[in-house]
Write an enzyme that holds these catalytic residues in place. Sequence first.
Site, PDB file in Angstrom:
ATOM      1  N   GLY A  20       0.829  -1.204   0.000  1.00 21.89           N
ATOM      2  CA  GLY A  20       0.000   0.000   0.000  1.00 21.89           C
ATOM      3  C   GLY A  20       0.865   1.255   0.000  1.00 21.89           C
ATOM      4  O   GLY A  20       2.096   1.184   0.131  1.00 21.89           O
ATOM      5  N   LEU A  37       1.189   3.844   2.195  1.00 21.35           N
ATOM      6  CA  LEU A  37       1.934   4.119   3.426  1.00 21.35           C
ATOM      7  C   LEU A  37       2.858   2.960   3.768  1.00 21.35           C
ATOM      8  O   LEU A  37       4.028   3.162   4.123  1.00 21.35           O
ATOM      9  CB  LEU A  37       0.955   4.372   4.582  1.00 21.35           C
ATOM     10  CG  LEU A  37       1.612   4.720   5.913  1.00 21.35           C
ATOM     11  CD1 LEU A  37       2.477   5.977   5.796  1.00 21.35           C
ATOM     12  CD2 LEU A  37       0.559   4.921   6.997  1.00 21.35           C
ATOM     13  N   ILE A  79      -5.289 -10.564   6.249  1.00 21.36           N
ATOM     14  CA  ILE A  79      -5.544 -10.378   7.689  1.00 21.36           C
ATOM     15  C   ILE A  79      -6.908 -10.903   8.127  1.00 21.36           C
ATOM     16  O   ILE A  79      -7.163 -11.018   9.323  1.00 21.36           O
ATOM     17  CB  ILE A  79      -5.372  -8.897   8.140  1.00 21.36           C
ATOM     18  CG1 ILE A  79      -6.299  -7.947   7.363  1.00 21.36           C
ATOM     19  CG2 ILE A  79      -3.925  -8.464   8.054  1.00 21.36           C
ATOM     20  CD1 ILE A  79      -6.351  -6.531   7.960  1.00 21.36           C
ATOM     21  N   ALA A 120      -5.907  -2.020   4.962  1.00 21.38           N
ATOM     22  CA  ALA A 120      -7.322  -1.736   5.243  1.00 21.38           C
ATOM     23  C   ALA A 120      -8.084  -1.762   3.934  1.00 21.38           C
ATOM     24  O   ALA A 120      -7.495  -1.727   2.853  1.00 21.38           O
ATOM     25  CB  ALA A 120      -7.468  -0.355   5.888  1.00 21.38           C
ATOM     26  N   THR A 130      -9.718   0.660   2.000  1.00 22.66           N
ATOM     27  CA  THR A 130      -9.592   2.118   2.120  1.00 22.66           C
ATOM     28  C   THR A 130     -10.549   2.899   1.221  1.00 22.66           C
ATOM     29  O   THR A 130     -10.633   4.120   1.349  1.00 22.66           O
ATOM     30  CB  THR A 130      -8.145   2.567   1.798  1.00 22.66           C
ATOM     31  OG1 THR A 130      -7.773   2.033   0.519  1.00 22.66           O
ATOM     32  CG2 THR A 130      -7.166   2.085   2.836  1.00 22.66           C
ATOM     33  N   TYR A 137     -16.939   2.961   6.525  1.00 19.34           N
ATOM     34  CA  TYR A 137     -15.468   2.970   6.606  1.00 19.34           C
ATOM     35  C   TYR A 137     -15.027   3.496   7.979  1.00 19.34           C
ATOM     36  O   TYR A 137     -14.225   2.860   8.667  1.00 19.34           O
ATOM     37  CB  TYR A 137     -14.906   3.856   5.486  1.00 19.34           C
ATOM     38  CG  TYR A 137     -13.434   4.173   5.610  1.00 19.34           C
ATOM     39  CD1 TYR A 137     -12.470   3.208   5.339  1.00 19.34           C
ATOM     40  CD2 TYR A 137     -13.006   5.446   6.003  1.00 19.34           C
ATOM     41  CE1 TYR A 137     -11.110   3.506   5.458  1.00 19.34           C
ATOM     42  CE2 TYR A 137     -11.663   5.752   6.122  1.00 19.34           C
ATOM     43  CZ  TYR A 137     -10.711   4.790   5.837  1.00 19.34           C
ATOM     44  OH  TYR A 137      -9.376   5.077   5.954  1.00 19.34           O
TER      45      TYR A 137
END
Length: 295
Positions: A7, A9, A45, A68, A70, A133
């Site tokens: 991702g 980040l 996950i 996530a 996102t 979200y």
Amino acid sequence: MVIGAGGLLGQYVAAEASVLGHEVLGTFHETSVPSSAFETTRLDITESHEVDAVLKRFAPDAVVLTSAMTNVDLCERNPSKAWAVNAEGTLNVALACSSTGARLLYVSTDYVFSGVKGAPYLEFESPEPQSVYARTKLEGERVTMDASTRNAVCRISVLYGWNRVSRKQNFITWIIDSLRKGKEVPLFFDQIASPTYAPHCAKVIVRLLENNSRGMFHASGPDCVSRYDIGLAVAKTFGLDKALIKRVATNESDLIAKRPHCSCLDVGKVEGELNMKMLTLEDGLIDMRSTEDRK
Ligand SMILES: NC(=O)c1ccc[n+]([C@@H]2O[C@H](COP(=O)([O-])OP(=O)(O)OC[C@H]3O[C@@H](n4cnc5c(N)ncnc54)[C@H](OP(=O)(O)O)[C@@H]3O)[C@@H](O)[C@H]2O)c1
């Protein structure tokens, strides 16, 4: 261990930790991450047995969870998947961290706030999520904080930077790309936030872990700007035509999920904790312009 190293980040967190000499395992989900600098492995996950097995094998001191679902509108359309990834996925990671003794740093969002305050939020102010979200990310925060007092949460906002791993755009690369193609860019003047430069945020996250910091931190940039003003700043730094940027209101759009009006984050706590200043939007954009060739 960086979960979500494919991702935006996660790729910078894994690179930063590796450059600083930490032994890193970067996990990816569907898109594989080519790296000679650190070990990588596939991890979903939502599969608790996979999470347990990877944590047992690698036995990390610390885990950064950047993964996530996102896409805010996709979460609204598919709440059960959003819950499975953002809430239950985080629970799986938090439980595995507790049983292996790893500290967990969870990356969360400014969208946990309602945005009606009209000024930057402090860490202790009450969240009031307005979308699926945001509710699922808030649950991720809760399980992280409840699992261990050694854990940390970093809330960020409008993440940007060059994506060196995949072609996935972020808000600012989308603006640059559209302006370069001579396309009109409609931008909301009534959505105000604190843009966060991924490479700088990655440094902050690694420093928080090295510092043994725990608890809640707002780790965004220090600015409080509308999406429209972000567009103007991008045009200025990259020498692009600002006349293509159109000022629009959120209620003129067909967004599915509700967005906060002003979800700026106050960064005083993290600046004090690390004795460093968070990077301004202006400096983040200048760094992007000077590092584009490294893509
Ligand atoms: N982007 C923003 O503006 C923003 C703003 C505030 C907060 N945040 C938060 O900051 C964090 C990082 O955001 P980002 O923009 O860097 O995210 P991103 O680029 O969208 O990356 C998210 C990563 O999560 C992975 N992922 C999705 N489902 C997964 C699963 N079941 N198991 C494991 N990994 C999975 C994705 O892998 P695949 O693509 O291979 O599925 C992807 O690599 C997120 O927690 C997000 O909520 C982001």
